[in-house]
Design an enzyme around this catalytic site. Sequence first.
Site, PDB file in Angstrom:
ATOM      1  N   GLY A  50     -80.505  42.824 -76.645  1.00 38.69           N
ATOM      2  CA  GLY A  50     -79.749  41.998 -78.583  1.00 38.69           C
ATOM      3  C   GLY A  50     -80.057  41.751 -78.463  1.00 38.69           C
ATOM      4  CG  ASP A  51     -79.800  40.717 -83.763  1.00 37.31           C
ATOM      5  OD1 ASP A  51     -80.866  40.398 -83.815  1.00 37.31           O
ATOM      6  OD2 ASP A  51     -78.712  41.398 -84.558  1.00 37.31           O
ATOM      7  CG  PHE A  52     -84.565  38.695 -82.161  1.00 34.90           C
ATOM      8  CD1 PHE A  52     -84.978  39.050 -84.035  1.00 34.90           C
ATOM      9  CD2 PHE A  52     -86.064  38.913 -81.660  1.00 34.90           C
ATOM     10  CE1 PHE A  52     -85.639  39.719 -84.375  1.00 34.90           C
ATOM     11  CE2 PHE A  52     -86.503  39.929 -82.758  1.00 34.90           C
ATOM     12  CZ  PHE A  52     -86.711  39.942 -84.039  1.00 34.90           C
ATOM     13  CG  HIS A 101     -96.751  39.184 -88.311  1.00 30.16           C
ATOM     14  ND1 HIS A 101     -98.166  39.825 -87.930  1.00 30.16           N
ATOM     15  CD2 HIS A 101     -96.057  40.282 -87.408  1.00 30.16           C
ATOM     16  CE1 HIS A 101     -97.101  41.396 -87.598  1.00 30.16           C
ATOM     17  NE2 HIS A 101     -96.411  41.150 -86.582  1.00 30.16           N
TER      18      HIS A 101
HETATM   19  C1  LIG Z   1     -94.568  43.353 -83.757  1.00 31.39           C
HETATM   20  S1  LIG Z   1     -92.974  44.017 -82.160  1.00 31.39           S
HETATM   21  C2  LIG Z   1     -93.679  42.789 -81.197  1.00 31.39           C
HETATM   22  C3  LIG Z   1     -93.487  43.205 -80.508  1.00 31.39           C
HETATM   23  C4  LIG Z   1     -94.373  42.227 -78.437  1.00 31.39           C
HETATM   24  N1  LIG Z   1     -94.066  41.035 -79.174  1.00 31.39           N
HETATM   25  C5  LIG Z   1     -95.886  42.562 -79.046  1.00 31.39           C
HETATM   26  O1  LIG Z   1     -96.998  41.693 -79.005  1.00 31.39           O
HETATM   27  O2  LIG Z   1     -96.398  42.886 -78.937  1.00 31.39           O
HETATM   28  C6  LIG Z   1     -92.011  43.224 -83.192  1.00 31.39           C
HETATM   29  C7  LIG Z   1     -90.361  43.749 -81.980  1.00 31.39           C
HETATM   30  O3  LIG Z   1     -89.160  42.652 -82.556  1.00 31.39           O
HETATM   31  C8  LIG Z   1     -88.237  43.415 -81.951  1.00 31.39           C
HETATM   32  N2  LIG Z   1     -87.267  43.544 -82.481  1.00 31.39           N
HETATM   33  C9  LIG Z   1     -87.195  43.686 -83.904  1.00 31.39           C
HETATM   34  N3  LIG Z   1     -85.586  43.316 -84.354  1.00 31.39           N
HETATM   35  C10 LIG Z   1     -85.192  42.744 -83.145  1.00 31.39           C
HETATM   36  C11 LIG Z   1     -83.907  41.848 -83.239  1.00 31.39           C
HETATM   37  N4  LIG Z   1     -82.935  42.130 -83.963  1.00 31.39           N
HETATM   38  N5  LIG Z   1     -83.787  41.158 -81.995  1.00 31.39           N
HETATM   39  C12 LIG Z   1     -84.780  41.608 -80.660  1.00 31.39           C
HETATM   40  N6  LIG Z   1     -85.629  42.324 -80.915  1.00 31.39           N
HETATM   41  C13 LIG Z   1     -85.618  43.157 -81.996  1.00 31.39           C
HETATM   42  C14 LIG Z   1     -88.503  44.997 -82.064  1.00 31.39           C
HETATM   43  O4  LIG Z   1     -88.209  45.997 -81.162  1.00 31.39           O
HETATM   44  C15 LIG Z   1     -90.272  45.028 -81.874  1.00 31.39           C
HETATM   45  O5  LIG Z   1     -90.511  45.133 -80.337  1.00 31.39           O
END
Ligand SMILES: C[S@@+](CC[C@H](N)C(=O)[O-])C[C@H]1O[C@@H](n2cnc3c(N)ncnc32)[C@H](O)[C@@H]1O
Length: 352
Positions: free
Chosen positions: A238-240, A258
């Site tokens: 999905g897409d947050f 962040h």
């Molecule tokens: C910096 S990483 C952190 C991953 C994990 N939560 C951790 O602490 O290791 C950010 C995560 O957000 C996900 N992400 C980015 N945009 C997103 C979106 N629109 N919807 C869902 N997930 C998303 C990325 O795929 C990535 O895995």
Amino acid sequence: MQRPRTDSVLDPRADDTVHHQTLRRLLTGYWVSQSIYVVAKVGVADHLAEGPRDIDALAARVEADPGALRRIMAVLTAAGLFAIDEAGRYTLTASGQYLRAGQPGSLRALALWNGEVSYPIWAHALQAVRTGRPASDRTFGMQQFHFLARNPEAAAIFNQAMAGLAVHLATAVVANYDFSRLRRVVDVGGGQGTLIAAILRHNPALRGVVLESPAVCEAASRHLAAAGLSDRCDVVAGDFFEAVPRGGDAYILSSVVHDWDDERSIVILRNCRRAMSDAARLLLVECVLPAGAPVGGPAFSQLLDLQMLVMTGGRERSEAEYRTLLAAAGLRMSGVIATDCPESILEAEPVR
Ligand SMILES: C[S@@+](CC[C@H](N)C(=O)[O-])C[C@H]1O[C@@H](n2cnc3c(N)ncnc32)[C@H](O)[C@@H]1O
């Protein structure tokens, strides 16, 4: 009158030479980080894990010039990643072990990400400061996560890097937050599932959900299956920015907020709030900027703040800034729990 000599740059009486040398040393920062990238790339740590090696044997194994490798190993030995025994053979120190590919909590992928993706983008850091826009805009031509969705090789390195970081963080989160009274935890942007796996392992009655971009879901499912947790954890593509699954007692955003500016962060937080019941809790796992000026050099959160400026257009925030951000999404900060990692757990509850 001759000034008293002192070696401390913080001492106002310090000799000018001390100040000059301090700046010269600070200017070498990337020489060290790029040296770490080089040894990580050629696999020095994995070869040393097989046993001590002298420079000729090591150079032959990693296909490097022995003289050049000796020079880089000398710096990284002084930096504490390697040691040399009486026979002149290199071994791994406790920190050096984390450059091994298979080590739990490995930082090898992070070293590769830094050297191959982050470093070339930092060449344009000046542009980020002039415009306030991430330098990655110019190099990627798009936001970092859109770039990763289109570049599986870079995405694999990034996801491994995040998973490596998440191992120690997960231990800290599990040790510092009581999940035992909860039934269902949703890890929003949960990466490859490292954090939720640790939480589920420590709380056998708990169920989990990972919400991730479609491109990351396959790796998350694979890792959760390898951990024997497929039956207790759903992976949802999905897409947050659109929506977050309902039905969790707790929603975790670990190193997610962040990555984004305030406007985008509030969209994510509002989607979480919409999915939450009034009794549910939101957990931000993030570094928190210090309230005052830190002593003895920049805090890790301040350095990470620059990485967000240059790479993603996001930012690190102070406790007060998180409070304001949460309030804009209908959430109230209910506690801040420090861990022995640079990240803290910021707990929030819905404003009723
Ligand atoms: C910096 S990483 C952190 C991953 C994990 N939560 C951790 O602490 O290791 C950010 C995560 O957000 C996900 N992400 C980015 N945009 C997103 C979106 N629109 N919807 C869902 N997930 C998303 C990325 O795929 C990535 O895995």
